[in-house]
Design a protein around this motif. Structure first.
Motif, PDB file in Angstrom:
ATOM      1  N   GLU A 229      -8.312  -2.135  -2.847  1.00 56.35           N
ATOM      2  CA  GLU A 229      -8.170  -4.256  -2.431  1.00 56.35           C
ATOM      3  C   GLU A 229      -9.551  -4.869  -1.101  1.00 56.35           C
ATOM      4  O   GLU A 229      -9.945  -6.172  -1.690  1.00 56.35           O
ATOM      5  N   ALA A 230     -10.089  -4.111  -0.903  1.00 58.73           N
ATOM      6  CA  ALA A 230     -11.112  -4.083   0.436  1.00 58.73           C
ATOM      7  C   ALA A 230     -12.465  -4.515  -0.125  1.00 58.73           C
ATOM      8  O   ALA A 230     -12.993  -5.145  -0.188  1.00 58.73           O
ATOM      9  N   ALA A 231     -12.432  -4.031  -1.415  1.00 61.83           N
ATOM     10  CA  ALA A 231     -13.645  -3.769  -2.293  1.00 61.83           C
ATOM     11  C   ALA A 231     -13.800  -4.937  -3.501  1.00 61.83           C
ATOM     12  O   ALA A 231     -14.052  -5.484  -3.905  1.00 61.83           O
ATOM     13  N   GLY A 232     -12.446  -5.466  -3.461  1.00 63.38           N
ATOM     14  CA  GLY A 232     -12.421  -6.914  -4.208  1.00 63.38           C
ATOM     15  C   GLY A 232     -12.206  -6.382  -5.549  1.00 63.38           C
ATOM     16  O   GLY A 232     -12.143  -7.282  -6.536  1.00 63.38           O
ATOM     17  N   LEU A 233     -11.565  -5.239  -5.637  1.00 62.87           N
ATOM     18  CA  LEU A 233     -11.379  -5.085  -7.406  1.00 62.87           C
ATOM     19  C   LEU A 233     -10.088  -4.634  -7.416  1.00 62.87           C
ATOM     20  O   LEU A 233      -9.382  -4.824  -8.744  1.00 62.87           O
ATOM     21  N   VAL A 234      -8.935  -4.981  -7.043  1.00 63.82           N
ATOM     22  CA  VAL A 234      -7.553  -5.600  -6.912  1.00 63.82           C
ATOM     23  C   VAL A 234      -7.072  -6.062  -6.008  1.00 63.82           C
ATOM     24  O   VAL A 234      -7.678  -6.404  -5.307  1.00 63.82           O
ATOM     25  N   HIS A 235      -5.978  -6.853  -6.580  1.00 68.69           N
ATOM     26  CA  HIS A 235      -5.436  -7.210  -5.112  1.00 68.69           C
ATOM     27  C   HIS A 235      -3.453  -7.100  -5.962  1.00 68.69           C
ATOM     28  O   HIS A 235      -3.472  -6.473  -6.735  1.00 68.69           O
ATOM     29  N   ARG A 236      -2.971  -7.299  -4.474  1.00 72.41           N
ATOM     30  CA  ARG A 236      -1.275  -7.595  -4.185  1.00 72.41           C
ATOM     31  C   ARG A 236      -1.300  -8.601  -4.416  1.00 72.41           C
ATOM     32  O   ARG A 236      -0.992  -9.874  -3.946  1.00 72.41           O
ATOM     33  N   ALA A 237       0.666  -8.571  -5.388  1.00 67.69           N
ATOM     34  CA  ALA A 237       1.448 -10.153  -5.191  1.00 67.69           C
ATOM     35  C   ALA A 237       2.925  -9.272  -4.927  1.00 67.69           C
ATOM     36  O   ALA A 237       2.662  -8.586  -5.349  1.00 67.69           O
ATOM     37  N   ARG A 238       3.594 -10.443  -5.109  1.00 66.73           N
ATOM     38  CA  ARG A 238       4.476 -10.214  -4.784  1.00 66.73           C
ATOM     39  C   ARG A 238       4.813 -10.131  -6.966  1.00 66.73           C
ATOM     40  O   ARG A 238       4.691 -11.117  -7.328  1.00 66.73           O
ATOM     41  N   ASP A 239       6.131  -9.650  -7.126  1.00 70.78           N
ATOM     42  CA  ASP A 239       6.434  -9.312  -9.114  1.00 70.78           C
ATOM     43  C   ASP A 239       7.703 -10.494  -8.744  1.00 70.78           C
ATOM     44  O   ASP A 239       8.580 -11.457  -8.067  1.00 70.78           O
ATOM     45  N   ASP A 240       7.523 -12.205  -9.444  1.00 68.17           N
ATOM     46  CA  ASP A 240       7.898 -12.848  -9.847  1.00 68.17           C
ATOM     47  C   ASP A 240       8.947 -12.491 -10.219  1.00 68.17           C
ATOM     48  O   ASP A 240       9.748 -13.942 -10.127  1.00 68.17           O
ATOM     49  N   VAL A 241       9.606 -11.904 -10.624  1.00 64.46           N
ATOM     50  CA  VAL A 241      11.021 -11.086 -11.010  1.00 64.46           C
ATOM     51  C   VAL A 241      11.790 -11.067 -10.086  1.00 64.46           C
ATOM     52  O   VAL A 241      13.081 -11.440 -10.208  1.00 64.46           O
ATOM     53  N   ASP A 242      11.303 -10.021  -9.498  1.00 64.41           N
ATOM     54  CA  ASP A 242      12.120  -9.298  -8.603  1.00 64.41           C
ATOM     55  C   ASP A 242      11.076  -9.367  -7.522  1.00 64.41           C
ATOM     56  O   ASP A 242      10.183  -8.375  -6.913  1.00 64.41           O
ATOM     57  N   ARG A 243      10.983 -10.300  -5.923  1.00 63.68           N
ATOM     58  CA  ARG A 243      10.103 -10.615  -5.106  1.00 63.68           C
ATOM     59  C   ARG A 243      10.338  -9.376  -4.006  1.00 63.68           C
ATOM     60  O   ARG A 243       9.560  -9.332  -3.017  1.00 63.68           O
ATOM     61  N   ARG A 244      11.249  -8.375  -4.336  1.00 63.25           N
ATOM     62  CA  ARG A 244      11.233  -7.475  -3.071  1.00 63.25           C
ATOM     63  C   ARG A 244       9.877  -6.356  -3.462  1.00 63.25           C
ATOM     64  O   ARG A 244       9.822  -5.840  -2.997  1.00 63.25           O
TER      65      ARG A 244
END
Length: 151
Positions: free
Chosen positions: A63-78
């Motif tokens: 993520e720091a390298a800009g190669l991936v990102h994290r996001a909450r699942d639209d179906v299961d916000r947990r």
């Protein structure tokens, strides 16, 4: 096959180093490109890394390298999903894979249809055999370490 596999591992390591990554991070990014987006626990299961600190550190670095990102699942916000940034990955490692891909394409272009079909089948079966071997190794406890005899 041993020589091919050894060179494949060494090639991946060289690509990772060239791109300023480590081999584990590049492997995880590659798995995300193939199978993603994935939850961290799913990525950990595919790699054999622990689903706690080890996979978190990999994702943090990617993520720091800009190669991936994290996001909450639209179906299961947990649930958190890790998604690769295909464009950023291509910019980082694409030129190397394009060069080796060109060499493979030149070689494969000289094969007739039967040879090409056999090559495809061998590679597909090698992937299955390797996946099964990984699963078997992960399910089998390692052998006991020999004890040293004291004199």
């Amino acid at each position: 096959m041993r020589l091919f596999m050894a060179h494949a591992v060494l090639f991946q390591d060289a690509v990772a180093r060239w791109a300023g990554l480590n081999a584990t991070d590049l492997q995880c990014a590659g798995l995300l490109m193939l199978d993603g987006p994935l939850a961290p626990s799913e990525l950990a299961a595919r790699t054999g890394l622990s689903s706690g600190g080890a996979i978190t550190a990999v994702i943090d670095r990617l993520e720091a390298a800009g190669l991936v990102h994290r996001a909450r699942d639209d179906v299961d916000r947990r649930r958190v999903l890790v998604t690769p940034d295909a464009d950023a990955l291509w910019q980082r490692v694409g030129p190397v894979y394009a060069r080796v891909g060109t060499h493979w394409n030149e070689y494969l272009a000289d094969l007739d249809d039967d040879q090409l079909a056999l090559a495809i089948e061998v590679i597909r079966q090698a992937a299955v055999i390797n996946r099964d071997a990984i699963d078997a190794l992960r399910a089998t406890p390692p052998p006991s370490k020999p004890t040293r005899q004291r004199r």
